[in-house]
Design a protein around this motif. Structure first.
Motif, PDB file in Angstrom:
ATOM      1  N   LYS A   1       0.843  -1.195   0.000  1.00 12.07           N
ATOM      2  CA  LYS A   1       0.000   0.000   0.000  1.00 12.07           C
ATOM      3  C   LYS A   1       0.878   1.243   0.000  1.00 12.07           C
ATOM      4  O   LYS A   1       1.917   1.280   0.662  1.00 12.07           O
ATOM      5  N   TYR A   2       0.415   2.245  -0.730  1.00  5.03           N
ATOM      6  CA  TYR A   2       1.089   3.543  -0.738  1.00  5.03           C
ATOM      7  C   TYR A   2       0.340   4.472   0.201  1.00  5.03           C
ATOM      8  O   TYR A   2      -0.889   4.523   0.181  1.00  5.03           O
ATOM      9  N   VAL A   3       1.065   5.200   1.034  1.00  7.39           N
ATOM     10  CA  VAL A   3       0.457   6.143   1.971  1.00  7.39           C
ATOM     11  C   VAL A   3       1.070   7.522   1.756  1.00  7.39           C
ATOM     12  O   VAL A   3       2.287   7.695   1.891  1.00  7.39           O
ATOM     13  N   ASP A   4       0.227   8.483   1.415  1.00  3.97           N
ATOM     14  CA  ASP A   4       0.671   9.874   1.303  1.00  3.97           C
ATOM     15  C   ASP A   4       0.765  10.426   2.728  1.00  3.97           C
ATOM     16  O   ASP A   4      -0.235  10.469   3.441  1.00  3.97           O
ATOM     17  N   ILE A   5       1.959  10.818   3.137  1.00  2.96           N
ATOM     18  CA  ILE A   5       2.170  11.255   4.522  1.00  2.96           C
ATOM     19  C   ILE A   5       1.405  12.531   4.863  1.00  2.96           C
ATOM     20  O   ILE A   5       1.165  12.817   6.024  1.00  2.96           O
ATOM     21  N   HIS A   6       1.019  13.289   3.845  1.00  2.00           N
ATOM     22  CA  HIS A   6       0.279  14.525   4.092  1.00  2.00           C
ATOM     23  C   HIS A   6      -1.233  14.322   4.027  1.00  2.00           C
ATOM     24  O   HIS A   6      -1.996  15.229   4.342  1.00  2.00           O
ATOM     25  N   ASN A   7      -1.647  13.138   3.599  1.00  2.00           N
ATOM     26  CA  ASN A   7      -3.076  12.829   3.489  1.00  2.00           C
ATOM     27  C   ASN A   7      -3.285  11.334   3.748  1.00  2.00           C
ATOM     28  O   ASN A   7      -3.749  10.617   2.876  1.00  2.00           O
TER      29      ASN A   7
ATOM     30  N   GLN B   1      -0.664   7.465  12.452  1.00  2.00           N
ATOM     31  CA  GLN B   1       0.371   7.788  13.436  1.00  2.00           C
ATOM     32  C   GLN B   1       1.756   7.708  12.824  1.00  2.00           C
ATOM     33  O   GLN B   1       2.604   8.567  13.074  1.00  2.00           O
ATOM     34  N   PHE B   2       2.006   6.670  12.014  1.00  6.30           N
ATOM     35  CA  PHE B   2       3.339   6.553  11.417  1.00  6.30           C
ATOM     36  C   PHE B   2       3.571   7.667  10.402  1.00  6.30           C
ATOM     37  O   PHE B   2       4.670   8.225  10.326  1.00  6.30           O
ATOM     38  N   ALA B   3       2.545   8.021   9.646  1.00  6.44           N
ATOM     39  CA  ALA B   3       2.669   9.129   8.681  1.00  6.44           C
ATOM     40  C   ALA B   3       3.034  10.419   9.419  1.00  6.44           C
ATOM     41  O   ALA B   3       3.905  11.173   8.973  1.00  6.44           O
ATOM     42  N   SER B   4       2.406  10.660  10.566  1.00 10.67           N
ATOM     43  CA  SER B   4       2.728  11.851  11.367  1.00 10.67           C
ATOM     44  C   SER B   4       4.171  11.790  11.853  1.00 10.67           C
ATOM     45  O   SER B   4       4.876  12.799  11.864  1.00 10.67           O
TER      46      SER B   4
END
Length: 108
Positions: free
Chosen positions: A49-55, A64-67
């Protein structure tokens, strides 16, 4: 195969990280990693999965990990495999493959 597919997350952003100017984008890294793992371990399921850290999505652990990536100024893209950081900035396939093999994946 009787095991649960391993989960890989690629955290990043559309804008390149300042220290990663000559490297592929986070999205390109995600696509490259998905293709590379599929080729190396055919017919061995995994989830990527791709996660945009700003969204980030609403899933609390992902959010939490993105933050954390943003707050700690980590070099992205960051690759997590079953919750463990296996790549940061310019992830290495050898490291990721080695970790996958700990979960029973066999190269073909």
């Amino acid at each position: 195969m009787n095991r649960k597919p391993v989960e890989l997350y690629v955290y990043g952003a559309e804008i390149l990280c300042p220290s990663c100017v000559n490297l592929p984008s986070s999205k390109e890294t995600y696509e490259w990693l998905e293709a590379a793992v599929s080729r190396k371990y055919p017919n061995q399921p995994f989830v990527i999965k791709y996660v945009d850290i700003h969204n980030p999505p609403e899933e609390e652990s992902v959010k939490q990990f993105a933050s954390r990536v943003v707050e700690e100024d980590m070099f992205y893209p960051i690759v997590l495999l079953e919750g463990k950081i296996v790549g940061e900035g310019n992830p290495r396939l050898k490291t990721i493959y080695s970790e996958l093999e700990k979960y029973g994946y066999k190269a073909v």
